[in-house]
Every structure is written in structure tokens, then in C-alpha cells.
Design a protein around this motif. Structure first.
Motif, PDB file in Angstrom:
ATOM      1  N   LEU A   1       0.805  -1.219   0.000  1.00 23.51           N
ATOM      2  CA  LEU A   1       0.000   0.000   0.000  1.00 23.51           C
ATOM      3  C   LEU A   1       0.839   1.271   0.000  1.00 23.51           C
ATOM      4  O   LEU A   1       0.376   2.337  -0.396  1.00 23.51           O
ATOM      5  CB  LEU A   1      -0.937   0.006   1.217  1.00 23.51           C
ATOM      6  CG  LEU A   1      -2.087  -1.004   1.185  1.00 23.51           C
ATOM      7  CD1 LEU A   1      -2.764  -1.078   2.550  1.00 23.51           C
ATOM      8  CD2 LEU A   1      -3.095  -0.646   0.102  1.00 23.51           C
ATOM      9  N   GLY A   2       2.067   1.196   0.470  1.00 25.18           N
ATOM     10  CA  GLY A   2       2.941   2.364   0.460  1.00 25.18           C
ATOM     11  C   GLY A   2       2.546   3.387   1.504  1.00 25.18           C
ATOM     12  O   GLY A   2       2.404   3.072   2.680  1.00 25.18           O
ATOM     13  N   GLY A   3       2.339   4.649   1.096  1.00 23.95           N
ATOM     14  CA  GLY A   3       1.986   5.717   2.012  1.00 23.95           C
ATOM     15  C   GLY A   3       3.152   6.633   2.287  1.00 23.95           C
ATOM     16  O   GLY A   3       4.299   6.348   1.923  1.00 23.95           O
ATOM     17  N   THR A   4       2.876   7.775   2.918  1.00 22.79           N
ATOM     18  CA  THR A   4       3.930   8.728   3.229  1.00 22.79           C
ATOM     19  C   THR A   4       4.557   8.400   4.576  1.00 22.79           C
ATOM     20  O   THR A   4       3.880   7.980   5.505  1.00 22.79           O
ATOM     21  CB  THR A   4       3.359  10.152   3.281  1.00 22.79           C
ATOM     22  OG1 THR A   4       2.290  10.195   4.247  1.00 22.79           O
ATOM     23  CG2 THR A   4       2.813  10.575   1.932  1.00 22.79           C
ATOM     24  N   ALA A   5       5.844   8.597   4.678  1.00 19.41           N
ATOM     25  CA  ALA A   5       6.561   8.363   5.927  1.00 19.41           C
ATOM     26  C   ALA A   5       7.890   9.086   5.867  1.00 19.41           C
ATOM     27  O   ALA A   5       8.431   9.327   4.781  1.00 19.41           O
ATOM     28  CB  ALA A   5       6.781   6.873   6.159  1.00 19.41           C
ATOM     29  N   ASN A   6       8.416   9.443   7.019  1.00 17.35           N
ATOM     30  CA  ASN A   6       9.703  10.107   7.063  1.00 17.35           C
ATOM     31  C   ASN A   6      10.833   9.173   6.649  1.00 17.35           C
ATOM     32  O   ASN A   6      11.853   9.600   6.128  1.00 17.35           O
ATOM     33  CB  ASN A   6       9.970  10.647   8.473  1.00 17.35           C
ATOM     34  CG  ASN A   6       9.004  11.758   8.847  1.00 17.35           C
ATOM     35  OD1 ASN A   6       8.466  12.424   7.969  1.00 17.35           O
ATOM     36  ND2 ASN A   6       8.777  11.952  10.126  1.00 17.35           N
ATOM     37  N   VAL A   7      10.644   7.897   6.911  1.00 13.02           N
ATOM     38  CA  VAL A   7      11.640   6.900   6.547  1.00 13.02           C
ATOM     39  C   VAL A   7      10.950   5.858   5.672  1.00 13.02           C
ATOM     40  O   VAL A   7       9.878   5.353   6.010  1.00 13.02           O
ATOM     41  CB  VAL A   7      12.237   6.218   7.804  1.00 13.02           C
ATOM     42  CG1 VAL A   7      13.289   5.191   7.411  1.00 13.02           C
ATOM     43  CG2 VAL A   7      12.838   7.264   8.734  1.00 13.02           C
ATOM     44  N   SER A   8      11.559   5.549   4.529  1.00 14.89           N
ATOM     45  CA  SER A   8      10.901   4.656   3.572  1.00 14.89           C
ATOM     46  C   SER A   8      10.594   3.292   4.163  1.00 14.89           C
ATOM     47  O   SER A   8       9.627   2.634   3.768  1.00 14.89           O
ATOM     48  CB  SER A   8      11.778   4.492   2.320  1.00 14.89           C
ATOM     49  OG  SER A   8      13.033   3.947   2.663  1.00 14.89           O
TER      50      SER A   8
ATOM     51  N   LEU B   1       2.930   6.929   9.705  1.00 10.43           N
ATOM     52  CA  LEU B   1       3.555   5.610   9.595  1.00 10.43           C
ATOM     53  C   LEU B   1       4.891   5.532  10.318  1.00 10.43           C
ATOM     54  O   LEU B   1       5.430   4.436  10.498  1.00 10.43           O
ATOM     55  CB  LEU B   1       3.737   5.243   8.116  1.00 10.43           C
ATOM     56  CG  LEU B   1       2.432   5.085   7.311  1.00 10.43           C
ATOM     57  CD1 LEU B   1       2.747   4.765   5.864  1.00 10.43           C
ATOM     58  CD2 LEU B   1       1.542   4.019   7.925  1.00 10.43           C
ATOM     59  N   ASP B   2       5.427   6.692  10.721  1.00  8.85           N
ATOM     60  CA  ASP B   2       6.647   6.687  11.514  1.00  8.85           C
ATOM     61  C   ASP B   2       6.354   6.632  13.004  1.00  8.85           C
ATOM     62  O   ASP B   2       7.268   6.688  13.838  1.00  8.85           O
ATOM     63  CB  ASP B   2       7.500   7.913  11.189  1.00  8.85           C
ATOM     64  CG  ASP B   2       6.749   9.218  11.378  1.00  8.85           C
ATOM     65  OD1 ASP B   2       5.503   9.178  11.459  1.00  8.85           O
ATOM     66  OD2 ASP B   2       7.403  10.281  11.442  1.00  8.85           O
ATOM     67  N   GLU B   3       5.084   6.497  13.348  1.00  7.18           N
ATOM     68  CA  GLU B   3       4.674   6.362  14.745  1.00  7.18           C
ATOM     69  C   GLU B   3       4.535   4.875  15.077  1.00  7.18           C
ATOM     70  O   GLU B   3       4.654   4.027  14.193  1.00  7.18           O
ATOM     71  CB  GLU B   3       3.394   7.163  14.988  1.00  7.18           C
ATOM     72  CG  GLU B   3       3.664   8.660  14.825  1.00  7.18           C
ATOM     73  CD  GLU B   3       2.445   9.528  15.073  1.00  7.18           C
ATOM     74  OE1 GLU B   3       2.636  10.638  15.583  1.00  7.18           O
ATOM     75  OE2 GLU B   3       1.315   9.107  14.741  1.00  7.18           O
ATOM     76  N   PRO B   4       4.307   4.532  16.356  1.00  4.94           N
ATOM     77  CA  PRO B   4       4.417   3.118  16.755  1.00  4.94           C
ATOM     78  C   PRO B   4       3.508   2.167  15.978  1.00  4.94           C
ATOM     79  O   PRO B   4       2.372   2.509  15.615  1.00  4.94           O
ATOM     80  CB  PRO B   4       4.026   3.156  18.239  1.00  4.94           C
ATOM     81  CG  PRO B   4       4.344   4.531  18.681  1.00  4.94           C
ATOM     82  CD  PRO B   4       4.040   5.418  17.499  1.00  4.94           C
ATOM     83  N   SER B   5       4.025   0.994  15.731  1.00  2.00           N
ATOM     84  CA  SER B   5       3.236  -0.100  15.169  1.00  2.00           C
ATOM     85  C   SER B   5       3.747  -1.398  15.775  1.00  2.00           C
ATOM     86  O   SER B   5       4.907  -1.498  16.177  1.00  2.00           O
ATOM     87  CB  SER B   5       3.327  -0.144  13.639  1.00  2.00           C
ATOM     88  OG  SER B   5       4.664  -0.314  13.225  1.00  2.00           O
TER      89      SER B   5
END
Length: 278
Positions: free
Chosen positions: A145-152, A233-237
Motif C-alpha cells: 500500500l505504500g503511504g507517506t513516511a519520514n523513513v521509507s 507511519l513513523d509512529e508506533p506499530s
């Protein structure tokens, strides 16, 4: 060989085969389970060097033909910061792409605002007018799905997902305006900061129903689950980690007895045959 001995030989063989058949049937495992549960735990690092515990479960159910029901539950402690809020779930399916899968309903039975809980039948696709608070996305792209994030490396590699935040995923989850953490899932509050205490959230769990499930759908092919918290997406998962395979089973007592009976029966038949031939 006399007719009497022939009948005895047939009887011994039938008895032994029947005993083995009973044991074999009793050891068969069911492959038609209607639900499958996944859970994950982790920690959410917050300011001051402390951390909050994170845990969640996802239960998939296909007991209704053509439908897939997903119950997503936050099982962690109360939320104190936005990144404690469960806002999405991503997963993969190892079978043929579920190209016709469509989110037909998203429901919650309990909402919490300013520490006040309200119960009812809340449609998460029509709260606040017609604004969609939870949406569904899928793709056949090999990259996911991809999406935006600070780190790929934070981008979503899974091919299916639901969420109350858009996460920069195209075509996105349909959230339009407002705080994207609103209508995420929490169990309650724990010294919540103003951003959390002033929001409206699903309490405990939400249920999502999908249609367009193929007839050959197999729950066991669901894998690679990612539970997403916060709005980026750079937040916890946290990820579901499959348990190791169970140790190889030794033959059960019933199987040993059946094999013993078979051996004894074969020996007796052999002896009878020798006497008849003499």
C-alpha cells in the motif's frame, strides 16, 4: 482352505482395518475453522524516557458465505498520548488477490468523549454527517500500500488495510478533515493529555464487514499483520508474530493399540493359514 477358516481370515482383516480407520478419523484436524485470532504487543516510547504498553487483537471470521468480518480490539491500558490510539490494521493474504473485497460496514457499540461513554449502534462510515471515519484500501502492487513516511522503511508493505487516518495511502482511507486520530480505538484514558482527552474515540473495539469474498477463501492464508497507532507511519506499530510450530506428535495410545491389534491379527491369520496348508 475350508470355508470356516476363510471366513475367520476375512473377519480378522476387517477388524484390524476398522480399528485403524477409527484411529485415523480421530486424529484428523479440522480445516474449516470459521474464525482466526491474531494479537500483538509492544511499547510506545514517549517523552521523558518512559514508555506505554501497546496491545491489540484482530479476529477474522468468515462463517457467513461471501463475507469476511473483522473485529479489531485495543487491549492495552488507557491512552495518555495520541500515539497510544489504535488507528489502523494492515495485513497480507497468501492466496489469489481479493480483488472484489469491499468494506460494506464499520460499526462500534461504544464511544468515549471527555471520559463519558455512550453506547449504541454507531456507523463509522457516516458519523458527523456523511464523513467516512474508517476506510479500506487494497492493492496488487508488489510494494504494498505504500503511504507517506519520514523513513521509507516505515511504508506499508501489506496489501490490505483499514484505518481512521489516511497515512498518505492512495486512494487513501477517505478521511476528510478533522483530527485523524478521532474515532481511533482506546480502552479509556490514563492521565491523557488535552489532545486525547478532548477527542472522540471508539471504546475497546470495532467490527468491520467485507463483502466480495471468493468461495475458495482460506483464513489460514492471512498473515503479516501490522497494528498501527497514531496518525503517521513513523509512529508506533506492532506486528503479529506467528508462534513456532508445535512439536511433532508421537503416536497416540489409540494408534499404538490399533497397530498392535493389526499385528496380532496378522500373526493369528498367518498361523491359521499354516495349519490349513499342513
Amino acid at each position: 482352505m475350508s470355508q470356516r477358516y476363510s471366513k475367520k481370515i476375512v473377519g480378522y482383516a476387517a477388524y484390524c482395518i476398522s480399528a485403524l480407520a477409527v484411529v485415523t478419523v480421530s486424529q484428523m484436524s479440522r480445516a474449516d475453522a470459521a474464525s482466526l485470532s491474531f494479537s500483538a504487543t509492544g511499547t510506545n516510547p514517549i517523552s521523558g524516557g518512559s514508555s506505554n504498553a501497546l496491545s491489540a487483537t484482530a479476529v477474522f471470521d468468515n462463517s457467513v458465505a461471501g463475507q469476511l468480518k473483522l473485529t479489531l480490539t485495543n487491549t492495552g491500558p488507557g491512552a495518555s498520548v495520541p500515539t497510544d490510539i489504535l488507528t489502523g490494521l494492515f495485513w497480507d493474504y497468501a492466496g489469489s488477490p481479493l480483488s472484489n473485497l469491499t468494506l460494506s460496514s464499520a460499526k462500534a457499540t461504544s464511544l468515549i468523549t471527555n471520559n463519558v461513554t455512550s453506547t449504541g449502534d454507531f456507523d463509522l462510515t457516516k458519523v458527523n454527517g456523511n464523513k467516512v471515519e474508517w476506510g479500506f484500501a487494497k492493492t496488487t502492487a508488489s510494494s504494498g500500500l505504500g503511504g507517506t513516511a519520514n523513513v521509507s522503511s516505515n511504508q506499508v508493505t501489506q496489501h490490505y488495510g483499514i484505518g481512521t487516518a489516511g497515512f498518505g495511502i492512495n486512494p487513501g482511507f477517505g478521511l476528510s478533515g478533522g483530527q485523524q486520530m478521532n474515532y481511533g480505538i482506546i480502552t479509556g484514558y490514563d492521565s491523557a493529555n488535552p489532545a486525547v482527552s478532548g477527542g472522540t474515540f471508539i471504546k475497546n473495539s470495532a467490527t468491520f464487514t467485507f463483502t466480495g469474498l471468493p468461495t475458495n477463501f482460506d483464513l489460514a492464508k492471512i498473515s503479516n499483520l501490522r497494528f498501527q497507532y497514531g496518525t503517521g507511519l513513523d509512529e508506533p506499530s506492532t506486528y503479529y508474530i506467528a508462534p513456532p510450530p508445535p512439536p511433532k506428535k508421537v503416536p497416540e495410545p489409540g494408534a499404538t493399540v490399533a497397530l498392535g491389534l493389526f499385528a496380532v491379527g496378522a500373526l493369528r491369520v498367518s498361523k491359521k493359514k499354516s495349519l490349513v496348508s499342513a
